[in-house]
Design an enzyme around this catalytic site. Structure first.
Site, PDB file in Angstrom:
ATOM      1  N   GLU A  39      21.363  -7.282  34.404  1.00 48.33           N
ATOM      2  CA  GLU A  39      21.798  -6.180  35.251  1.00 48.33           C
ATOM      3  C   GLU A  39      20.739  -5.874  36.307  1.00 48.33           C
ATOM      4  OE1 GLU A  39      24.601  -3.007  36.195  1.00 48.33           O
ATOM      5  OE2 GLU A  39      24.685  -4.974  35.255  1.00 48.33           O
ATOM      6  N   LYS A  46       0.125  -2.297  32.901  1.00 49.63           N
ATOM      7  CA  LYS A  46      -0.236  -1.102  32.132  1.00 49.63           C
ATOM      8  C   LYS A  46      -1.387  -0.372  32.824  1.00 49.63           C
ATOM      9  CE  LYS A  46      -0.226  -1.379  27.580  1.00 49.63           C
ATOM     10  NZ  LYS A  46       0.760  -0.355  27.150  1.00 49.63           N
ATOM     11  N   GLU A 138       4.515  -9.464  28.176  1.00 49.89           N
ATOM     12  CA  GLU A 138       5.608  -9.126  27.268  1.00 49.89           C
ATOM     13  C   GLU A 138       6.874  -8.864  28.073  1.00 49.89           C
ATOM     14  OE1 GLU A 138       5.734  -6.405  23.445  1.00 49.89           O
ATOM     15  OE2 GLU A 138       6.105  -5.176  25.232  1.00 49.89           O
TER      16      GLU A 138
END
Length: 220
Positions: A39, A46, A138
């Site tokens: 989508e 971070k 990740e």
């Protein structure tokens, strides 16, 4: 860490490159007039304060930061349906520009809190002026409903530092189940939804006079 900007530079480059590549996968499905399992895609590095907090909480030594903290570079792939998540995971497994090191399926095996998502830890090579540098990143793959719940839970976690009142914890668990029930219901009528979206996207539906706008533009 003497220079955080220098340390984080390859992570930012990895996030930028991976966003382009993952969004490119979505465009390929669109060009083939096929259902797009992706989508939209987001990514971030971070923040330094969050890295320091996690280093303290997880007892990560500075000289082990690159090896022991897997989510300094983070990508999130949003899907409409649970089935799309596993299709995206299969696509990522076939790629040769990254190496999958670890997979954690929190959809089939949700966390006690109710959290659901599919986590993939990859090793990704970044081309720097001094040569190639392989970093960990990740990728989280989840539905829109899962992401809504996770975003709310994450915000509350800052307030309670993970120590939720029992009543609130139970309500969050019930909300997680409700969100997953929504995902299951949408899966039941997935073919109807995809057919309707196809008609709308390609101008075959009634009253579709608006130009198509990509989710990437809407969510950048």
């Amino acid at each position: 860490m003497e220079d955080w900007n220098h340390f984080l530079l390859p992570y930012q480059q990895a996030v930028d490159e991976l966003k382009v590549k993952l969004r490119g996968m979505r465009k390929q499905f669109r060009d083939l007039n096929q259902h797009e399992p992706i989508e939209f895609v987001t990514g971030r590095v971070k923040p330094v304060d969050s890295i320091k907090e996690k280093m303290t909480r997880r007892k990560v030594q500075e000289d082990r930061l690159e090896q022991d903290m897997q989510d300094i570079a983070g990508l999130r792939i949003m899907c409409q349906f649970v089935e799309d998540i596993y299709q995206v995971v299969d696509l990522l497994r076939k790629r040769t520009d990254m190496t999958i090191l670890e997979e954690r399926d929190y959809i089939s095996n949700e966390k006690p809190s109710g959290y659901r998502s599919y986590h993939i830890v990859i090793e990704y090579p970044v081309q720097m002026v001094g040569g190639e540098k392989k970093i960990l990143a990740e990728i989280q793959v989840r539905t829109l409903a899962m992401n809504f719940w996770a975003t709310i839970e994450h915000s509350l976690n800052y307030k309670y530092q993970g120590d939720f009142p029992e009543n609130l914890s139970q309500r969050l668990q019930r909300a997680a189940e409700a969100a997953f029930s929504l995902d299951k219901e949408m899966s039941e009528i997935r073919e109807e939804i995809q057919e309707a979206q196809s008609l709308f996207s390609y101008g075959k539906g009634p009253g579709n006079d608006e130009p198509d706008t990509t989710k990437e533009d809407q969510n950048s």
